[in-house]
Write a protein that holds these residues in place. Structure first.
Motif, short mmCIF file in Angstrom:
data_model
loop_
_atom_site.label_atom_id
_atom_site.label_comp_id
_atom_site.label_asym_id
_atom_site.label_seq_id
_atom_site.Cartn_x
_atom_site.Cartn_y
_atom_site.Cartn_z
N ARG A 228 0.80 -1.29 0.05
CA ARG A 228 0.16 0.08 -0.08
C ARG A 228 0.74 1.19 0.00
O ARG A 228 2.05 1.25 0.32
CB ARG A 228 -0.90 0.17 1.21
CG ARG A 228 -2.01 -1.18 1.25
CD ARG A 228 -3.10 -0.81 0.18
NE ARG A 228 -4.16 -1.84 0.37
CZ ARG A 228 -3.97 -2.97 0.08
NH1 ARG A 228 -3.01 -3.58 -0.78
NH2 ARG A 228 -5.05 -3.80 -0.04
N LEU A 249 -7.15 2.63 -2.96
CA LEU A 249 -8.57 2.39 -3.13
C LEU A 249 -8.41 1.02 -4.15
O LEU A 249 -9.12 0.17 -4.05
CB LEU A 249 -9.31 3.36 -3.49
CG LEU A 249 -9.80 4.52 -2.44
CD1 LEU A 249 -10.66 5.51 -3.22
CD2 LEU A 249 -10.37 3.88 -1.22
N MET A 250 -7.75 1.31 -5.05
CA MET A 250 -7.79 0.36 -6.33
C MET A 250 -7.17 -0.91 -5.86
O MET A 250 -7.73 -1.90 -6.13
CB MET A 250 -6.98 1.00 -7.56
CG MET A 250 -7.00 0.04 -8.73
SD MET A 250 -5.77 0.48 -9.80
CE MET A 250 -4.02 0.24 -9.09
N ASP A 252 -7.36 -2.17 -2.68
CA ASP A 252 -8.24 -2.53 -1.81
C ASP A 252 -9.26 -3.40 -2.59
O ASP A 252 -9.66 -4.60 -2.29
CB ASP A 252 -8.79 -1.49 -0.81
CG ASP A 252 -7.91 -0.85 -0.07
OD1 ASP A 252 -6.82 -1.50 0.34
OD2 ASP A 252 -8.13 -0.03 0.59
N ASN A 253 -9.79 -2.81 -3.62
CA ASN A 253 -10.57 -3.58 -4.73
C ASN A 253 -10.01 -4.78 -5.25
O ASN A 253 -10.70 -5.68 -5.38
CB ASN A 253 -11.16 -2.41 -5.74
CG ASN A 253 -12.39 -3.20 -6.58
OD1 ASN A 253 -13.07 -3.78 -5.92
ND2 ASN A 253 -12.28 -2.48 -7.72
N VAL A 254 -8.91 -4.56 -5.68
CA VAL A 254 -8.24 -5.75 -6.59
C VAL A 254 -7.75 -6.88 -5.45
O VAL A 254 -8.28 -7.98 -5.61
CB VAL A 254 -6.49 -5.19 -6.92
CG1 VAL A 254 -5.98 -6.55 -7.39
CG2 VAL A 254 -6.99 -4.37 -8.37
N SER A 256 -9.71 -7.36 -2.72
CA SER A 256 -10.90 -8.13 -2.40
C SER A 256 -11.40 -9.15 -3.54
O SER A 256 -11.97 -10.04 -3.42
CB SER A 256 -12.17 -7.22 -2.20
OG SER A 256 -11.76 -6.25 -1.19
N ALA A 257 -11.19 -8.67 -4.80
CA ALA A 257 -11.51 -9.51 -5.89
C ALA A 257 -10.67 -10.87 -6.03
O ALA A 257 -11.05 -11.93 -6.10
CB ALA A 257 -11.28 -8.67 -7.13
#
Length: 497
Positions: A228, A249-250, A252-254, A256-257
């Motif tokens: 991060r 943020l990106m 975090d999204n990646v 989670s995916a």
């Protein structure tokens, strides 16, 4: 990757490829140089105008003194000699022109004596316009500022002062400005470089984070995406901080995916493993009852064929289940049963087994004089060789030559190759040969009876994916190169230290 690096390679001839900090420093220096140049030109022009006005005032005073000498002439000529005037400065040139001829004149030398005018000097003085503005001319003793004034008697009195002092002052000004500007530019360049580097440091940290993420193996397996942007560079209140915040943020999204994908893959693997394990028992029972019926019951010829078909399909299903179970175990990362394995002996034994199954092929060995030892799971490495050799057997026609070789790479790694001179793998399929359930039977099988045999034997499309999984579990890698007439699979494994 190499192509990308070559495409974005920096070149000093293309400023668009420079680092942002380099472009900022270059732009700042260019602006400073332009400002210094403009200031220098204006200063030079102003100083030149000032010194010219000052010299014209002195020239006017010298002309007045020459027109009124104030003492009787000396020498052997008649009339007034302008150089006899009191207060004339060293280097002054005076001349009296009468009837278009220089009647008297000369230079006032440093020892207060008079130096005569040369013929070229007289021609220069005669060419001056009377009562005109002062002009610059070159004479035998240097450059002069000259003025021609017509006296009341009709004569023309020419007075000139040397430009050496003015030129020396301007040269000093130029050199002083150059040295001061260079020193200032150097100092500002160094200070600016330090300040710009410190200002651009957060962007470099963002680039480092993005680079570290790009180097992570995100394509498969469980991925711990813990990289991060630090809080100091992710404050949305600043321009750089807003970029860092968006990047976090990106990520975090990646993450989670990837976590959701990993959970899904784990469920699928567990299902495959459980299903494969559960299918082994009924498949074994089917094969057993089929054998029992063939031995105890009488069937018509058609019944015998149907029973044989059931048995062959059950055996094929069993092999597929075993392959799926093995892949599931490899995906789970189950530990290997490591021991010292002689690859040379393993290749000899595997080729011997294939000779029995496919005598219509030509089988050759390319072995070193000394054994090549690796630390690995002997059973799994044997399956790797059997899969590669059977792949060459199933997808090439009779008469194809298959060469199995063992060697050592310059870096010390063990290399095993399986090469055949068949039709090759289609170019658009080479990149997918190690994918699960990938097949290219139409391009790699023979014709006639051999084609029918290949279809009858069938392939699950899992053999090469098993090869890749086992080799990677051993810390090695497998590659393939193919063209018509030559297809080669190469394994690289770490040798025993």
């Amino acid at each position: 990757m190499a192509t990308s690096e070559a495409t974005y390679a920096r070149s000093w001839l293309r400023p668009a490829t420079w680092h942002l900090r380099t472009r900022l420093i270059a732009l700042a220096m260019a602006l400073l140089i332009a400002i210094c140049g403009a200031v220098g030109i204006v200063s030079y022009a102003s100083m030149d105008a000032f010194l010219t006005r000052q010299l014209d005032d002195q020239l006017s005073q010298a002309a007045n003194l020459a027109d009124n000498p104030g003492r009787p002439p000396f020498g052997g000529f008649n009339g007034r000699d302008p150089l006899d005037a009191r207060g004339q400065r060293i280097g002054t040139v005076n001349a009296s022109i009468r009837n278009g001829q220089v009647s008297s004149g000369g230079f006032l030398a440093s020892d207060t004596t008079r130096q005569p005018l040369s013929t070229e000097d007289k021609e220069t003085l005669l060419a001056l316009d009377a009562n005109s503005r002062p002009v610059d001319r070159s004479m035998s003793s240097g450059d002069y500022r000259l003025i021609a004034v017509q006296t009341n008697s009709g004569d023309v009195l020419v007075t000139g002062l040397p430009l050496a002092t003015k030129e020396s002052t301007l040269r000093s000004l130029v050199w002083t400005f150059v040295f001061v500007s260079l020193g200032g530019l150097l100092l500002i360049g160094l200070v600016g470089t330090v300040l710009i580097r410190r200002t651009m440091k957060p962007l470099e940290q963002l680039s480092e984070v993005a680079t570290r993420v790009s180097e992570l193996p995100l394509d498969a397996g469980e991925v711990a995406l813990a990289v991060r942007v630090p809080p100091s560079n992710s404050n949305p209140g600043t321009e750089v901080g807003s970029v860092g915040h968006a990047l976090n943020l990106m990520l975090d999204n990646v993450a989670s995916a990837l976590e959701a994908r990993q959970k899904s893959e784990t469920k699928v693997r567990q299902f495959v493993a459980d299903a494969s394990h559960e299918l082994r028992t009924p498949l074994t029972a089917i094969r057993g009852y089929t054998e029992l019926m063939r031995m105890t019951e009488d069937f018509t010829p058609d019944g015998q064929k149907s029973l044989a078909r059931v048995q062959s399909q059950s055996e094929r299903m069993t092999a597929l289940v075993e392959d799926l179970l093995l892949l599931a175990r490899l995906d789970e990362g189950q530990p290997l049963k490591l021991a010292e394995v002689d690859l040379t002996q393993l290749v000899v034994e595997s080729v011997s087994d294939e000779k029995v199954m496919a005598p219509s092929h030509t089988w050759r060995l390319d072995l070193p004089a000394e054994p090549v030892l690796v630390n690995g799971d002997g059973a799994q490495l044997r399956q790797v060789l059997m899969n590669l050799l059977s792949n060459a057997r199933k997808h090439t026609p009779a008469g194809t030559t298959v060469v199995a070789g063992v060697g050592t790479a310059p870096d010390g790694a063990a290399v095993v190759t399986v090469t055949d001179d068949g039709g090759g793998i289609p170019a658009d399929f080479v990149d997918h040969v190690f994918s699960r359930f990938a097949r290219a039977d139409a391009a790699r099988k023979g014709s006639g009876d051999q084609a029918g045999a290949a279809v009858a034997e069938g392939t699950s499309g899992l053999g090469l994916s098993i090869v890749q999984s086992i080799v990677e579990a051993h810390g090695g890698r497998v590659t393939v190169t193919s063209r018509p007439g030559k297809t080669e699979f190469a394994l690289r494994l770490p040798t025993v230290a």
